[in-house]
Scaffold this motif. Structure first.
Motif, PDB file in Angstrom:
ATOM      1  N   GLY A 291       0.622  -1.363   0.184  1.00 46.56           N
ATOM      2  CA  GLY A 291      -0.186   0.343  -0.237  1.00 46.56           C
ATOM      3  C   GLY A 291       0.836   1.676   0.126  1.00 46.56           C
ATOM      4  N   GLU A 292       2.009   1.333  -0.151  1.00 46.00           N
ATOM      5  CA  GLU A 292       2.611   2.363  -0.180  1.00 46.00           C
ATOM      6  C   GLU A 292       3.690   2.099  -1.802  1.00 46.00           C
ATOM      7  OE1 GLU A 292       3.882   4.095   1.754  1.00 46.00           O
ATOM      8  OE2 GLU A 292       3.836   3.199   3.931  1.00 46.00           O
ATOM      9  N   ASP A 293       2.918   4.143  -2.205  1.00 44.93           N
ATOM     10  CA  ASP A 293       3.186   3.853  -3.678  1.00 44.93           C
ATOM     11  C   ASP A 293       4.926   4.504  -3.632  1.00 44.93           C
ATOM     12  OD1 ASP A 293       0.309   3.039  -4.831  1.00 44.93           O
ATOM     13  OD2 ASP A 293       0.048   5.015  -3.993  1.00 44.93           O
ATOM     14  N   ASP A 294       5.069   4.856  -2.044  1.00 40.70           N
ATOM     15  CA  ASP A 294       6.172   5.838  -2.393  1.00 40.70           C
ATOM     16  C   ASP A 294       7.213   4.591  -2.539  1.00 40.70           C
ATOM     17  OD1 ASP A 294       8.418   7.666  -1.863  1.00 40.70           O
ATOM     18  OD2 ASP A 294       7.664   7.834  -0.037  1.00 40.70           O
ATOM     19  N   SER A 295       8.113   4.704  -3.822  1.00 42.22           N
ATOM     20  CA  SER A 295       9.125   3.793  -2.999  1.00 42.22           C
ATOM     21  C   SER A 295      10.495   4.182  -2.468  1.00 42.22           C
ATOM     22  CB  SER A 295      10.021   3.532  -5.150  1.00 42.22           C
ATOM     23  OG  SER A 295      10.969   4.583  -5.448  1.00 42.22           O
ATOM     24  N   ASP A 296      10.386   5.045  -1.653  1.00 42.14           N
ATOM     25  CA  ASP A 296      11.250   5.864  -1.152  1.00 42.14           C
ATOM     26  C   ASP A 296      11.188   4.370   0.082  1.00 42.14           C
ATOM     27  OD1 ASP A 296      12.821   6.637  -2.348  1.00 42.14           O
ATOM     28  OD2 ASP A 296      11.822   8.803  -1.380  1.00 42.14           O
ATOM     29  N   ALA A 297       9.804   4.160   0.679  1.00 42.93           N
ATOM     30  CA  ALA A 297       9.399   4.075   1.833  1.00 42.93           C
ATOM     31  C   ALA A 297       8.962   1.538   1.660  1.00 42.93           C
ATOM     32  CB  ALA A 297       7.638   4.162   2.193  1.00 42.93           C
ATOM     33  N   ARG A 298      10.265   1.620   0.212  1.00 44.98           N
ATOM     34  CA  ARG A 298       9.763   0.310   0.200  1.00 44.98           C
ATOM     35  C   ARG A 298      10.655  -0.316  -0.207  1.00 44.98           C
ATOM     36  NH1 ARG A 298       4.632  -0.496  -3.765  1.00 44.98           N
ATOM     37  NH2 ARG A 298       5.174  -3.029  -3.599  1.00 44.98           N
ATOM     38  N   LEU A 299      10.571  -1.731   0.061  1.00 43.88           N
ATOM     39  CA  LEU A 299      11.969  -2.866   0.029  1.00 43.88           C
ATOM     40  C   LEU A 299      11.282  -3.342  -1.732  1.00 43.88           C
ATOM     41  CD1 LEU A 299      12.266  -4.550   2.976  1.00 43.88           C
ATOM     42  CD2 LEU A 299      13.630  -2.661   2.762  1.00 43.88           C
ATOM     43  N   SER A 300      12.630  -3.382  -1.980  1.00 43.40           N
ATOM     44  CA  SER A 300      12.359  -4.429  -3.216  1.00 43.40           C
ATOM     45  C   SER A 300      11.998  -5.421  -3.222  1.00 43.40           C
ATOM     46  CB  SER A 300      13.679  -4.246  -4.324  1.00 43.40           C
ATOM     47  OG  SER A 300      14.606  -4.674  -3.772  1.00 43.40           O
ATOM     48  N   ASP A 301      11.521  -5.932  -4.339  1.00 40.10           N
ATOM     49  CA  ASP A 301      11.693  -7.660  -4.143  1.00 40.10           C
ATOM     50  C   ASP A 301      12.949  -8.185  -3.546  1.00 40.10           C
ATOM     51  OD1 ASP A 301       9.171  -7.690  -4.000  1.00 40.10           O
ATOM     52  OD2 ASP A 301       8.767  -9.166  -6.053  1.00 40.10           O
ATOM     53  N   GLU A 302      14.227  -7.791  -4.148  1.00 42.63           N
ATOM     54  CA  GLU A 302      15.409  -8.198  -3.560  1.00 42.63           C
ATOM     55  C   GLU A 302      15.380  -7.991  -2.196  1.00 42.63           C
ATOM     56  OE1 GLU A 302      19.021  -6.264  -4.379  1.00 42.63           O
ATOM     57  OE2 GLU A 302      20.410  -7.335  -4.430  1.00 42.63           O
ATOM     58  N   GLU A 303      16.024  -7.161  -2.296  1.00 41.07           N
ATOM     59  CA  GLU A 303      15.777  -6.712  -0.420  1.00 41.07           C
ATOM     60  C   GLU A 303      14.854  -6.775   0.461  1.00 41.07           C
ATOM     61  OE1 GLU A 303      17.430  -1.910  -1.366  1.00 41.07           O
ATOM     62  OE2 GLU A 303      15.286  -1.912  -1.036  1.00 41.07           O
ATOM     63  N   LEU A 304      13.710  -7.449  -0.143  1.00 41.15           N
ATOM     64  CA  LEU A 304      12.593  -8.215   0.979  1.00 41.15           C
ATOM     65  C   LEU A 304      13.671  -9.370   1.083  1.00 41.15           C
ATOM     66  CD1 LEU A 304      10.020  -7.979   1.471  1.00 41.15           C
ATOM     67  CD2 LEU A 304       8.617  -8.998  -0.084  1.00 41.15           C
ATOM     68  N   VAL A 305      13.419 -10.483   0.670  1.00 43.48           N
ATOM     69  CA  VAL A 305      14.167 -11.692   0.510  1.00 43.48           C
ATOM     70  C   VAL A 305      15.808 -11.726   1.552  1.00 43.48           C
ATOM     71  CG1 VAL A 305      15.281 -13.595  -0.400  1.00 43.48           C
ATOM     72  CG2 VAL A 305      12.812 -12.481  -1.330  1.00 43.48           C
ATOM     73  N   GLY A 306      16.468 -10.766   0.790  1.00 46.78           N
ATOM     74  CA  GLY A 306      18.127 -10.902   1.737  1.00 46.78           C
ATOM     75  C   GLY A 306      17.305 -10.086   3.151  1.00 46.78           C
ATOM     76  N   ASN A 307      16.569  -9.867   3.520  1.00 45.74           N
ATOM     77  CA  ASN A 307      16.512  -8.668   4.435  1.00 45.74           C
ATOM     78  C   ASN A 307      16.017 -10.664   5.768  1.00 45.74           C
ATOM     79  OD1 ASN A 307      17.494  -6.381   5.625  1.00 45.74           O
ATOM     80  ND2 ASN A 307      16.479  -6.391   3.575  1.00 45.74           N
ATOM     81  N   VAL A 308      15.329 -10.971   5.084  1.00 45.54           N
ATOM     82  CA  VAL A 308      14.448 -12.190   5.526  1.00 45.54           C
ATOM     83  C   VAL A 308      15.602 -13.092   5.516  1.00 45.54           C
ATOM     84  CG1 VAL A 308      12.712 -13.976   5.474  1.00 45.54           C
ATOM     85  CG2 VAL A 308      11.509 -11.837   4.983  1.00 45.54           C
ATOM     86  N   PHE A 309      16.712 -13.409   4.800  1.00 47.14           N
ATOM     87  CA  PHE A 309      17.648 -14.564   4.818  1.00 47.14           C
ATOM     88  C   PHE A 309      19.012 -13.871   6.014  1.00 47.14           C
ATOM     89  CE2 PHE A 309      16.318 -16.831   1.071  1.00 47.14           C
ATOM     90  CZ  PHE A 309      16.831 -17.646   0.849  1.00 47.14           C
ATOM     91  N   LEU A 310      18.746 -12.136   6.263  1.00 48.96           N
ATOM     92  CA  LEU A 310      19.947 -12.141   6.990  1.00 48.96           C
ATOM     93  C   LEU A 310      19.347 -12.343   8.500  1.00 48.96           C
ATOM     94  CD1 LEU A 310      22.283 -10.182   8.350  1.00 48.96           C
ATOM     95  CD2 LEU A 310      20.346  -8.163   7.777  1.00 48.96           C
ATOM     96  N   PHE A 311      17.945 -12.108   8.760  1.00 47.10           N
ATOM     97  CA  PHE A 311      17.595 -12.011  10.058  1.00 47.10           C
ATOM     98  C   PHE A 311      18.045 -13.874  10.359  1.00 47.10           C
ATOM     99  CE2 PHE A 311      13.040  -9.250   9.384  1.00 47.10           C
ATOM    100  CZ  PHE A 311      14.088  -7.671   9.564  1.00 47.10           C
ATOM    101  N   LEU A 312      17.525 -14.716   9.097  1.00 47.86           N
ATOM    102  CA  LEU A 312      17.863 -16.007   9.466  1.00 47.86           C
ATOM    103  C   LEU A 312      19.514 -16.271   9.786  1.00 47.86           C
ATOM    104  CD1 LEU A 312      17.161 -19.295   9.512  1.00 47.86           C
ATOM    105  CD2 LEU A 312      17.738 -18.847   7.284  1.00 47.86           C
ATOM    106  N   VAL A 313      20.473 -16.253   9.260  1.00 50.46           N
ATOM    107  CA  VAL A 313      21.898 -15.342   9.242  1.00 50.46           C
ATOM    108  C   VAL A 313      21.591 -14.897  11.180  1.00 50.46           C
ATOM    109  CG1 VAL A 313      23.912 -15.937   8.951  1.00 50.46           C
ATOM    110  CG2 VAL A 313      22.311 -15.328   7.330  1.00 50.46           C
ATOM    111  N   ALA A 314      21.260 -13.932  11.301  1.00 48.21           N
ATOM    112  CA  ALA A 314      21.870 -12.985  12.622  1.00 48.21           C
ATOM    113  C   ALA A 314      21.192 -13.312  13.789  1.00 48.21           C
ATOM    114  CB  ALA A 314      21.546 -11.667  11.846  1.00 48.21           C
ATOM    115  N   GLY A 315      19.511 -14.377  13.176  1.00 52.42           N
ATOM    116  CA  GLY A 315      19.186 -14.651  14.699  1.00 52.42           C
ATOM    117  C   GLY A 315      19.224 -15.817  15.517  1.00 52.42           C
ATOM    118  N   TYR A 316      20.003 -16.799  14.306  1.00 57.71           N
ATOM    119  CA  TYR A 316      19.628 -18.351  14.848  1.00 57.71           C
ATOM    120  C   TYR A 316      21.040 -18.762  15.400  1.00 57.71           C
ATOM    121  CZ  TYR A 316      20.130 -22.635  12.943  1.00 57.71           C
ATOM    122  OH  TYR A 316      20.496 -24.216  13.198  1.00 57.71           O
TER     123      TYR A 316
END
Ligand code: HEM
Ligand SMILES: *[C@@H]1O[C@H](CO)[C@@H](O)[C@H](O)[C@H]1NC(C)=O
Ligand SMILES: *[C@@H]1O[C@H](CO)[C@@H](O)[C@H](O)[C@H]1NC(C)=O
Length: 520
Positions: A291-316
């Motif tokens: 629901g954010e049209d403003d691309s500054d307030a969004r993650l690209s699909d690549e960033e989305l996956v990158g961050n989810v993987f990071l949570f896995l690496v950093a958090g586990y």
């Protein structure tokens, strides 16, 4: 044509020139820091072709885990200025001083992250750990709210649920459970927690292994394999993983499977008519992105996956390893374990399970966690660099004030174990005393999660999970070191050294620690 002898002369001249140049650069660097004490070596601690500590050659990878405060005490300084010659002459400030540490982590623009040190964590996509400046700022602004109070509550409830399943269905009615290596317990638990509270997938300890339609592995198998061997992804190119030995191929398959699961989850959430109320990190990220049209307030699909993987690496790994050390320490120090148990009983007089509302009353559990992190901070060295020519104003242990010149582009490494054992701030740094955290403790000399704007975004997640695990297990079981005939004659110090012997990958972990859990 040059004669052989002429080539030899040229080569010798060139070598002499190279050596002289190196020598001059090295002297210049030493001069730039006014010969402030510290290592003078051929290589720096990140030089992987010689990853050992040797005088004049290399201070050693993550050396401060082994020597704690000793190098600083020997130099009579809480900041060391190291200079190394190869591959390029570099200055590194090693910091065990709480005042300097606070200044460095607090000023993101003056002391940014040296991004080349994080290159390896970029392989699965751009994320908040490996970026700086505006890109980091945008990503962190979107990612940080995912670690909400609602998420912490989910972490708590699901951790309790997972442990109940272990107590009832895995440990059953046995009065004594032998765990051959404590990581065999803490690694699966944290994996199940990140699975549900990070990815929104509930899994059981003993799950059947039938992959759902369209998949060749279950989510759990894929998550387990990927998180364990993520380093393969970091070291080897994709084609080698896909066509290499069977171990590589299995990993590549798991990675693809996990990506497929994630893509399905994104799709399901985006197309759902009615959104289920969910508060796992992944759902939170997806919601923040919608629901954010403003691309500054969004993650690209690549960033989305990158961050989810990071949570896995950093958090586990971090949490799994910390909990492993906590159980070992509790087993080694039964009096401390008893004090902890009595505290749990005073908070939970009946046999009921602790709820999220008990979290703040269970401060003793948090103190056990903190004391464990003081001894074994999973992230040993936190690297920064200096964006400008600056100075550190310090007070040496002798009480004398001094100013250290910090040239632009120097590396600044916070040595967390050294800071945590700095005897100017900690009483008996070698003792295991959780209660020290219940009174006044030197807050600025405690930094397991880093601090300032680049501090750990998952601290609440980790603390919630750890307190739930420690309180629930210790309320029901007494933890002891397994009695093994070959070690009967050992002294306490030998036993301690044996159980706490550590290795490091991305973070540190105990090599082999067999424990027994006895029902209370
Ligand atoms: C005992 C457990 C943990 C410890 C000791 C820990 C420690 C740290 C440290 C020291 C940093 C700074 C790293 C650096 O500057 O290079 C960090 C960053 C980070 N941690 Fe944790 N962490 C833990 C658990 C978690 C968990 C459970 C998550 C997520 C589920 C998490 C996610 C992150 C993220 C995303 C960052 C990057 C923040 C940024 O750069 O803006 N951590 N952590
Ligand atoms: C534990 O350490 C954290 C900082 O990492 C601090 O906020 C908290 O107050 C400490 N609590 C206890 C009980 O030790
Ligand atoms: C350090 O001390 C100098 C004077 O000795 C002062 O000018 C400077 O502002 C101080 N720097 C910091 C960061 O406190």
């Amino acid at each position: 044509m040059l004669e052989n002898s002429q080539i030899l002369v040229l080569l010798s001249l060139f070598s002499v020139f190279y050596v002289v140049q190196k020598f001059v650069d090295f002297r210049k660097a030493v001069h730039a820091v006014n010969d402030w004490p510290g290592f003078r070596t051929l290589f720096d601690d990140r030089f992987l072709l010689f990853p050992l500590r040797a005088r004049g050659i290399n201070p050693g990878p993550q050396w401060s885990f082994d020597t704690k405060y000793r190098d600083f005490a020997d130099a009579g300084r809480d900041v060391l200025a190291a200079v190394n010659a190869f591959p390029r002459v570099r200055i590194t400030f090693y910091v065990a001083d709480p005042v300097v540490t606070k200044e460095v982590v607090g000023a993101r623009a003056r002391f940014p992250k040296p991004l080349q040190a994080y290159e390896i964590l970029k392989t699965f996509g751009s994320n908040i750990l490996v970026t700086e400046g505006d890109i980091w700022k945008r990503q962190r602004k979107i990612a940080a709210p995912a670690f909400s109070e609602r998420n912490n509550r989910l972490v708590w409830d699901e951790t309790v649920h997972i442990l109940e399943d272990v107590f009832q269905n895995v440990w059953g009615d046995k009065a004594e459970i032998e765990v051959p290596h404590i990581m065999d317990l803490t690694v699966p638990i944290t994996l199940l927690v990140i699975g549900v509270a990070g990815f929104g997938r509930r899994m059981l300890w003993n799950e059947d292994k039938i992959a759902p339609p369209g998949h060749t592995m279950t989510f759990k198998e894929a998550l387990y394999e990927v998180s364990h061997r993520l380093f393969l992804k970091v070291i080897f190119p994709g084609w080698m993983l896909r066509w290499g030995p069977s171990k590589f191929r299995y990993f590549a398959q798991a990675y693809e499977e996990l990506e497929k699961y994630l893509a399905e989850m994104v799709h399901a959430r985006r197309t759902a008519e009615v959104k289920e109320e969910r508060h796992d990190l992944f759902s939170n990220l997806l919601d923040a992105n919608e629901g954010e049209d403003d691309s500054d307030a969004r993650l690209s699909d690549e960033e989305l996956v990158g961050n989810v993987f990071l949570f896995l690496v950093a958090g586990y790994e971090t949490t799994a390893h910390t909990l492993a050390y906590a159980f070992i320490l509790l087993a080694l120090y039964p009096d401390e374990q008893e004090a902890f148990y009595q505290n749990i009983k005073s908070v939970l007089p009946s046999d009921r399970n602790p709820t999220y509302e008990d979290f703040s009353s269970l401060s003793y559990a948090l103190a056990v966690l903190n004391e464990t992190l003081r001894w074994f901070p999973p992230v040993v060295h936190i690297p920064k660099k200096s964006a400008e020519d600056t100075v550190f104003n310090v007070t040496n242990p002798s009480g004398e004030k001094a100013t250290i010149a910090v040239p632009r582009d120097s590396t600044i490494t916070i040595c967390v174990p050294s800071l945590h054992h700095n005897s100017r701030y900690w009483d008996e740094p070698e003792a295991f005393k959780p209660a020290r955290f219940l009174g006044n403790y030197p807050r600025d000399a405690f930094l397991p999660f880093s601090g300032g704007p680049r501090g750990c975004v998952g601290r609440g997640f980790a603390e919630t999970e750890s307190v739930a695990v420690l309180a629930l297990v210790v309320s029901k079981y007494r933890v002891e070191v397994k009695d093994e005939p070959q070690f009967r004659g050992e002294s306490f110090e030998q036993r301690k050294a044996r159980l706490l012997k550590s290795q490091h990958s991305l973070t540190i972990y105990p090599e082999r620690a067999p424990l027994v859990f006895k029902r209370r």
